[in-house]
Every structure is written in structure tokens, then in C-alpha cells.
Design an enzyme around this catalytic site. Structure first.
Site, PDB file in Angstrom:
ATOM      1  CG  HIS A  50      78.306  46.296 -26.783  1.00 20.80           C
ATOM      2  ND1 HIS A  50      78.577  46.154 -27.984  1.00 20.80           N
ATOM      3  CD2 HIS A  50      77.119  45.473 -26.399  1.00 20.80           C
ATOM      4  CE1 HIS A  50      77.673  45.221 -28.589  1.00 20.80           C
ATOM      5  NE2 HIS A  50      76.913  44.683 -27.735  1.00 20.80           N
TER       6      HIS A  50
ATOM      7  CG  HIS B 164      76.992  38.229 -29.895  1.00 25.23           C
ATOM      8  ND1 HIS B 164      76.890  37.743 -31.242  1.00 25.23           N
ATOM      9  CD2 HIS B 164      76.023  38.935 -29.672  1.00 25.23           C
ATOM     10  CE1 HIS B 164      75.847  38.905 -31.857  1.00 25.23           C
ATOM     11  NE2 HIS B 164      75.407  39.325 -30.795  1.00 25.23           N
TER      12      HIS B 164
END
Length: 245
Positions: free
Chosen positions: A12, A54
Site C-alpha cells: 500500500h 493521496h
């Protein structure tokens, strides 16, 4: 189902929590733990450069402030994207999408690209990212997997690069989620790991799609997903789960 070229275990944002997320340093740390597929978030600068981040805003993971998509790449490239994590990574820059793509291609790594548009730019971001991915992976054997929570981004990516595989990201299972994934031509559903059960996995597999999960950081959760027969696990715990286990 068509052959699936991707490994089960996916790191991730490069290396989870072990390095500053969505940086080249994180990818290097994840690779050092044996991972060969990585997830990252890609958005556009104000002047149209795809880069990794992000959040919509800069302050959590960089030395900047405000909305990342409102800044030019020349401004973004000067930010410190590592000090927030630890002194070890102080001065780590934000990478462009091209930087990460070339790192992965040169090292034989695979990529799950989450299209993460600045609010209001879903279709434009999906189109630009898909077009650039097509160019970068033109000679590669295995294309990147494009995913997004934004159906408009996936639709634009489909129209711009129909041959690139796509996956719909879901945090809940709202009415029409399955039909939306099929309409978008998705090869996978990528959802919060708690949403999978035997019936849902069977339904997705019966439609020829794969089942992926985020973000799986506990052994009990991974064991449940393996028992259900899911196809991909996105994890922060690159130090806990062996990607060949």
C-alpha cells in the site's frame, strides 16, 4: 475468468507505514521486503503533471499547504515529502508518475494506480493518467491496474485507454455497485476487506471479475480473505506479510 497477471500481495502506497507514503523511498523499502506490486495514488498538478499524493491537501504529508492540484509542478517539486514521517527520510521529494513508472518498469515491478483526482477533476484526471500509462507501458508485458472510487474517472480512463484493466474501489456496497462495475468494464472490485463474504465473492467471480481488498493489516483479516478465495490483498504491513507466503 481471463488469466490474472498480478500477485496476491500488494504494498500500500509503496511500503505502508515504514516510509513516507507515495514516494520513491517507500517503493524501495517495499521492494526490499520482497514486494513486486505496489499501490499508489496519482493526481494532477495545476499544469497537468501527474504526481503521487493521496490527500487533496498538502499539509499532512509534505511541507506545503493548500490543495495540491492548485499548485504547479515546479512548486510541488520543491516540497519536503519525507520529514513528516521521520528524520531518516527528510528532504524526500514528491515523485512524478513518470518517476514511479520508470522505477517499476526498470525493476520488473507491477503497479496498481489509484486515480485520485482533486475534487471536480475526475474525468480529466482519469483521461490524462490513462493516456500517460498507455505511453509508459507500451512495451511492457503486464499493464498497470487502474482503480478509482470515482466512476467518472474510470469512465474517462476506459474511453482514453480501453485496453488498460480497471477496478472499481468501494468503501461500501451501495445499490447498483455491481452493475456500475460491469458497465465500466472492470476486471476487478477493490473494496474494504470487511465487505467481502462468500456470496459477494462468488457473485463477482461468476461475472469474471477479481476480488481485491484494502487495507489488510491484521493476520486474522488476511486469513479470512484467503479462506474466501479472494485474489488480492493490499497491505501496509510489508514487514508482517511475506508476498510469497
Amino acid at each position: 475468468m481471463n488469466p490474472w497477471p498480478y500477485p496476491r500481495w500488494i504494498a500500500h502506497r509503496g511500503a505502508g507505514k515504514l516510509a513516507p507514503e507515495n514516494t520513491l523511498a517507500a517503493f524501495r523499502v517495499g521492494a526490499a521486503h520482497g514486494y513486486r506490486m505496489f499501490e499508489c495514488d496519482v493526481k494532477l498538478s495545476a499544469d497537468g503533471v501527474p504526481f503521487l499524493m493521496h490527500d487533496a491537501t498538502l499539509q499532512r504529508t509534505t511541507s506545503g499547504h493548500g490543495t495540491g492540484g492548485d499548485r504547479s509542478w515546479s512548486e510541488l517539486s520543491m516540497l519536503d515529502a519525507g520529514s513528516w514521517h521521520s528524520r531518516t527520510f527528510a528532504g524526500e521529494p514528491l515523485p512524478t508518475f513518470d518517476n514511479i513508472a520508470r522505477y517499476c518498469l526498470h525493476n520488473g515491478h507491477l503497479l496498481n494506480i489509484e486515480i485520485k483526482p482533486t475534487p471536480g477533476t475526475a474525468a480529466h484526471t482519469g483521461r490524462v493518467v490513462a493516456q500517460r500509462a498507455t505511453e509508459l507501458w507500451a512495451q511492457a508485458d503486464t499493464p498497470p491496474l487502474l482503480t478509482s472510487f470515482e466512476p467518472d474517472a474510470l469512465a474517462a480512463a476506459r474511453d482514453a485507454a480501453p485496453d488498460l484493466p480497471r477496478g472499481l474501489l468501494l468503501d461500501t456496497l451501495p445499490s447498483g455497485w455491481f452493475e456500475a462495475a460491469r458497465q465500466l468494464g472492470c476486471v476487478a472490485i477493490v473494496c474494504n476487506h470487511a465487505l467481502w463474504d462468500a456470496d459477494t465473492v462468488a457473485r463477482v467471480h461468476a461475472a469474471g471479475m477479481r476480488t481485491l481488498s484494502y487495507t489488510v493489516n491484521d493476520e486474522w483479516a488476511a486469513e479470512r480473505l484467503l479462506a474466501l478465495g479472494t485474489n488480492g490483498i493490499i497491505t501496509d504491513r510489508v514487514d508482517l506479510f511475506s508476498p510469497i507466503g
